[in-house]
Enzyme design. Structure first.
Site, PDB file in Angstrom:
ATOM      1  N   CYS A  48       0.869  -0.980   0.134  1.00 35.90           N
ATOM      2  CA  CYS A  48      -0.194   0.102   0.094  1.00 35.90           C
ATOM      3  C   CYS A  48       1.203   1.184  -0.184  1.00 35.90           C
ATOM      4  O   CYS A  48       2.342   1.309   0.251  1.00 35.90           O
ATOM      5  CB  CYS A  48      -0.857  -0.321   0.748  1.00 35.90           C
ATOM      6  SG  CYS A  48      -1.790   1.256   1.683  1.00 35.90           S
ATOM      7  N   HIS A  49       0.244   2.412  -0.254  1.00 36.48           N
ATOM      8  CA  HIS A  49       1.000   3.737  -0.607  1.00 36.48           C
ATOM      9  C   HIS A  49       1.441   4.345   0.954  1.00 36.48           C
ATOM     10  O   HIS A  49       2.749   4.937   0.995  1.00 36.48           O
ATOM     11  CB  HIS A  49      -0.021   4.825  -0.971  1.00 36.48           C
ATOM     12  CG  HIS A  49       0.000   4.910  -2.448  1.00 36.48           C
ATOM     13  ND1 HIS A  49       1.283   4.821  -3.230  1.00 36.48           N
ATOM     14  CD2 HIS A  49      -0.763   4.257  -3.008  1.00 36.48           C
ATOM     15  CE1 HIS A  49       0.710   5.272  -4.551  1.00 36.48           C
ATOM     16  NE2 HIS A  49      -0.451   4.825  -4.433  1.00 36.48           N
ATOM     17  N   THR A  50       0.421   3.726   2.151  1.00 35.60           N
ATOM     18  CA  THR A  50       1.201   3.549   3.383  1.00 35.60           C
ATOM     19  C   THR A  50       2.610   2.815   3.763  1.00 35.60           C
ATOM     20  O   THR A  50       3.057   3.947   4.639  1.00 35.60           O
ATOM     21  CB  THR A  50       0.426   3.601   4.428  1.00 35.60           C
ATOM     22  OG1 THR A  50      -1.072   4.249   3.610  1.00 35.60           O
ATOM     23  CG2 THR A  50       0.383   3.946   5.589  1.00 35.60           C
ATOM     24  N   HIS A  70       0.765  -4.181   5.916  1.00 32.98           N
ATOM     25  CA  HIS A  70      -0.965  -4.149   6.630  1.00 32.98           C
ATOM     26  C   HIS A  70      -1.629  -4.039   6.042  1.00 32.98           C
ATOM     27  O   HIS A  70      -2.956  -4.875   6.356  1.00 32.98           O
ATOM     28  CB  HIS A  70      -0.640  -2.459   7.440  1.00 32.98           C
ATOM     29  CG  HIS A  70      -1.213  -1.867   5.665  1.00 32.98           C
ATOM     30  ND1 HIS A  70       0.482  -1.119   5.533  1.00 32.98           N
ATOM     31  CD2 HIS A  70      -1.522  -1.240   5.877  1.00 32.98           C
ATOM     32  CE1 HIS A  70      -0.470  -0.511   4.654  1.00 32.98           C
ATOM     33  NE2 HIS A  70      -0.930  -0.047   5.013  1.00 32.98           N
ATOM     34  N   GLU A  71      -1.585  -4.879   4.714  1.00 28.93           N
ATOM     35  CA  GLU A  71      -2.763  -5.691   3.719  1.00 28.93           C
ATOM     36  C   GLU A  71      -2.808  -6.897   3.740  1.00 28.93           C
ATOM     37  O   GLU A  71      -1.415  -7.558   3.426  1.00 28.93           O
ATOM     38  CB  GLU A  71      -2.908  -4.427   2.256  1.00 28.93           C
ATOM     39  CG  GLU A  71      -3.430  -3.139   2.609  1.00 28.93           C
ATOM     40  CD  GLU A  71      -3.657  -2.652   1.358  1.00 28.93           C
ATOM     41  OE1 GLU A  71      -4.170  -1.748   0.886  1.00 28.93           O
ATOM     42  OE2 GLU A  71      -3.475  -3.710   0.192  1.00 28.93           O
ATOM     43  N   CYS A 100     -11.495  -1.791  19.970  1.00 29.31           N
ATOM     44  CA  CYS A 100     -11.566  -2.738  21.250  1.00 29.31           C
ATOM     45  C   CYS A 100     -13.144  -2.927  21.209  1.00 29.31           C
ATOM     46  O   CYS A 100     -12.908  -4.459  22.505  1.00 29.31           O
ATOM     47  CB  CYS A 100     -10.669  -1.730  21.940  1.00 29.31           C
ATOM     48  SG  CYS A 100     -11.371  -0.532  22.507  1.00 29.31           S
ATOM     49  N   CYS A 103     -14.223   1.435  24.156  1.00 33.23           N
ATOM     50  CA  CYS A 103     -14.648   2.925  24.667  1.00 33.23           C
ATOM     51  C   CYS A 103     -15.810   3.249  23.994  1.00 33.23           C
ATOM     52  O   CYS A 103     -16.127   2.941  23.319  1.00 33.23           O
ATOM     53  CB  CYS A 103     -13.387   3.370  23.914  1.00 33.23           C
ATOM     54  SG  CYS A 103     -12.804   3.228  22.182  1.00 33.23           S
ATOM     55  N   CYS A 106     -15.816   2.709  20.136  1.00 33.02           N
ATOM     56  CA  CYS A 106     -16.425   1.632  19.210  1.00 33.02           C
ATOM     57  C   CYS A 106     -17.759   1.461  20.098  1.00 33.02           C
ATOM     58  O   CYS A 106     -18.851   0.659  18.861  1.00 33.02           O
ATOM     59  CB  CYS A 106     -15.628   0.176  20.021  1.00 33.02           C
ATOM     60  SG  CYS A 106     -14.037   0.232  19.195  1.00 33.02           S
ATOM     61  N   CYS A 114     -11.546   3.666  17.296  1.00 35.88           N
ATOM     62  CA  CYS A 114     -11.100   3.929  19.199  1.00 35.88           C
ATOM     63  C   CYS A 114     -10.000   3.977  19.718  1.00 35.88           C
ATOM     64  O   CYS A 114      -9.119   4.206  19.364  1.00 35.88           O
ATOM     65  CB  CYS A 114     -10.380   1.970  18.451  1.00 35.88           C
ATOM     66  SG  CYS A 114     -10.084   1.287  20.088  1.00 35.88           S
ATOM     67  N   ARG A 118      -6.120   3.061  17.466  1.00 33.68           N
ATOM     68  CA  ARG A 118      -7.168   3.847  16.531  1.00 33.68           C
ATOM     69  C   ARG A 118      -4.995   3.764  15.863  1.00 33.68           C
ATOM     70  O   ARG A 118      -3.891   4.095  16.759  1.00 33.68           O
ATOM     71  CB  ARG A 118      -6.532   5.722  16.407  1.00 33.68           C
ATOM     72  CG  ARG A 118      -7.067   6.132  15.907  1.00 33.68           C
ATOM     73  CD  ARG A 118      -7.155   8.082  15.949  1.00 33.68           C
ATOM     74  NE  ARG A 118      -8.726   7.457  17.411  1.00 33.68           N
ATOM     75  CZ  ARG A 118      -9.416   8.949  17.723  1.00 33.68           C
ATOM     76  NH1 ARG A 118      -8.523   9.685  17.283  1.00 33.68           N
ATOM     77  NH2 ARG A 118     -10.337   8.479  18.260  1.00 33.68           N
ATOM     78  N   CYS A 178      -6.852  -1.834   3.704  1.00 34.92           N
ATOM     79  CA  CYS A 178      -6.796  -0.735   4.454  1.00 34.92           C
ATOM     80  C   CYS A 178      -7.222   0.185   2.644  1.00 34.92           C
ATOM     81  O   CYS A 178      -8.541   0.636   3.328  1.00 34.92           O
ATOM     82  CB  CYS A 178      -5.634  -0.831   4.359  1.00 34.92           C
ATOM     83  SG  CYS A 178      -4.559   1.202   4.269  1.00 34.92           S
ATOM     84  N   ARG A 373      -2.402  -2.715  -6.810  1.00 36.61           N
ATOM     85  CA  ARG A 373      -2.236  -3.698  -6.140  1.00 36.61           C
ATOM     86  C   ARG A 373      -1.363  -4.886  -6.789  1.00 36.61           C
ATOM     87  O   ARG A 373      -2.048  -5.176  -6.966  1.00 36.61           O
ATOM     88  CB  ARG A 373      -3.787  -3.720  -5.283  1.00 36.61           C
ATOM     89  CG  ARG A 373      -3.776  -3.158  -4.203  1.00 36.61           C
ATOM     90  CD  ARG A 373      -2.733  -2.323  -3.275  1.00 36.61           C
ATOM     91  NE  ARG A 373      -3.435  -1.979  -2.458  1.00 36.61           N
ATOM     92  CZ  ARG A 373      -3.564  -0.393  -2.336  1.00 36.61           C
ATOM     93  NH1 ARG A 373      -2.814   0.056  -3.372  1.00 36.61           N
ATOM     94  NH2 ARG A 373      -3.884   0.024  -1.302  1.00 36.61           N
TER      95      ARG A 373
END
Length: 380
Positions: A48-50, A70-71, A100, A103, A106, A114, A118, A178, A373
């Site tokens: 991903c770009h992130t 993270h994907e 979670c 909170c 959530c 969250c 977060r 993502c 992707r």
């Protein structure tokens, strides 16, 4: 429990030792999950770009060595103390943000942000004890956004894992962790276009095309793609985009061009570039009285959004969204079902596939602008 439960696992991981340098395939040690954590076997991941942004460390505090990613899609290998809703063998999507379920956010029907889980790009360690679960010959390796899926095994907080239909192909639905869900949800959950309405999408990368896919699913009759790169227009037709505007082709502001095309403005717009000028244009191009603009892209920290107050007083609505307003654990399973029911098409987002040993090719594709992707097959 699996035969490796409670033991350190040695496996391959693609480690970023320095900012902007090719990832290095290493043997890492992955510690067992602690309380409220799970250890996953990652089967497929994507870039991903992130990942690229923080790997390049542009404008960020460098945190290396690190395992990005993270994907992904994988299977639960073992669970830590207190985990009751997941078990070994479950098929899951790890997510960069969490739920979670305790909170205020959530428990709210209106928020998915969250308090506990977060996204935090600076942490690099687990919440439980402030330590990493990865190491190489005793040297800790930092986590990335709590997922670190560029490793054959990873440890994730239970609140950042969505249990999904085991029949869903992980090499397809892993992209929902993502960007695709972010764009899709921005349209379906936040902009909420009505059937037959008009929608403008600013930015035709993967997130913007996912927003266009959402407009297609919602039944929009006109989907106007806005991008500075005209080469993206043909690809965008696959995602339901019906008309195209390149701001460079016009002398007047693009919001005025769109207003003329649509007799006063579009019903909805979704901005997916991070450019503050695109954000302003996306807001000012929606129709007065009922128009809604949704901001998805992340701006530079020093940017400021400026528009005349009359644009708001004339009943245009400006909204923002985080991860498409999806709660990861509660909502992602239903997004997977949209794919399983053939309502959502994911194959057209996947333009490349490489074995894990060639993960740096995925970075080359991303940096060159080739494709959307790239699926990375673990164990290969």
């Amino acid at each position: 429990m699996s035969s490796t439960a409670g033991q350190v696992i040695r496996c391959k991981a693609a480690v970023a030792w320095e900012a902007g340098k090719p990832l290095v395939m290493e043997e890492v040690e992955v510690a067992p999950p602690q309380a409220m954590e799970v250890r996953l076997k990652i089967l497929f991941t994507s870039l991903c770009h992130t990942d690229v942004y923080f790997w390049e460390a542009k404008g960020q505090t460098p945190l290396f060595p690190r395992i990005f990613g993270h994907e992904a899609g994988g299977i639960i290998e073992s669970v830590g103390e207190g985990v009751t809703d997941l078990k070994p063998g479950d098929h899951v999507l790890p997510v960069f943000t969490g739920e979670c379920k305790e909170c205020r956010h959530c428990k709210s029907e209106e928020s998915n942000m969250c308090d506990l889980l977060r996204i935090n790009t600076d942490r690099g360690v687990m919440l439980n004890d402030g330590k990493s679960r990865f190491s190489i010959r005793g040297q800790p390796i930092y986590h990335f956004v709590g997922t670190s899926t560029f490793s054959e095994y990873t440890v994730v907080h239970v609140g950042c894992v969505a249990k999904i239909n085991p029949a869903a192909p992980l090499d397809k639905v892993c992209v929902l962790s993502c960007g695709i869900s972010t764009g899709l949800g921005a349209t379906l959950n936040v902009a909420k276009p009505k059937k037959g309405s008009s929608v403008a999408i600013f930015g035709l990368g993967a997130v913007g095309l996912a927003a266009a896919e959402g407009a297609r699913i919602a039944g929009a009759s006109r989907i106007i793609g806005v991008d500075l790169n005209s080469n993206r227009f043909d690809e965008a037709k696959k995602f339901g985009v019906t008309e195209f505007v390149n701001p460079k082709d016009h002398k007047k502001p693009v919001q005025e061009v769109i207003a003329e095309m649509t007799n006063g403005g579009v019903d909805r717009s979704v901005e997916c570039t991070g450019s503050v000028n695109a954000m302003i244009s996306a807001f000012e191009c929606v129709h007065d009285g009922w128009g809604v603009a949704v901001l998805v892209g992340v701006p530079n920290k020093d940017d400021s959004f400026k528009t005349h107050p009359m644009n708001v007083l004339n009943e245009r609505t400006l909204k923002g969204t985080f991860f498409g307003n999806y709660k990861p654990r509660s909502d992602l399973p239903s997004v997977v079902e949209k794919y399983m029911n053939k309502e959502l098409e994911l194959e057209k987002f996947i333009t490349h596939e490489v074995p894990f040993s060639e993960i740096n090719k995925a970075f080359e594709y991303m940096l060159s602008g080739a494709g959307l992707r790239c699926i990375i097959r673990m164990g290969a």
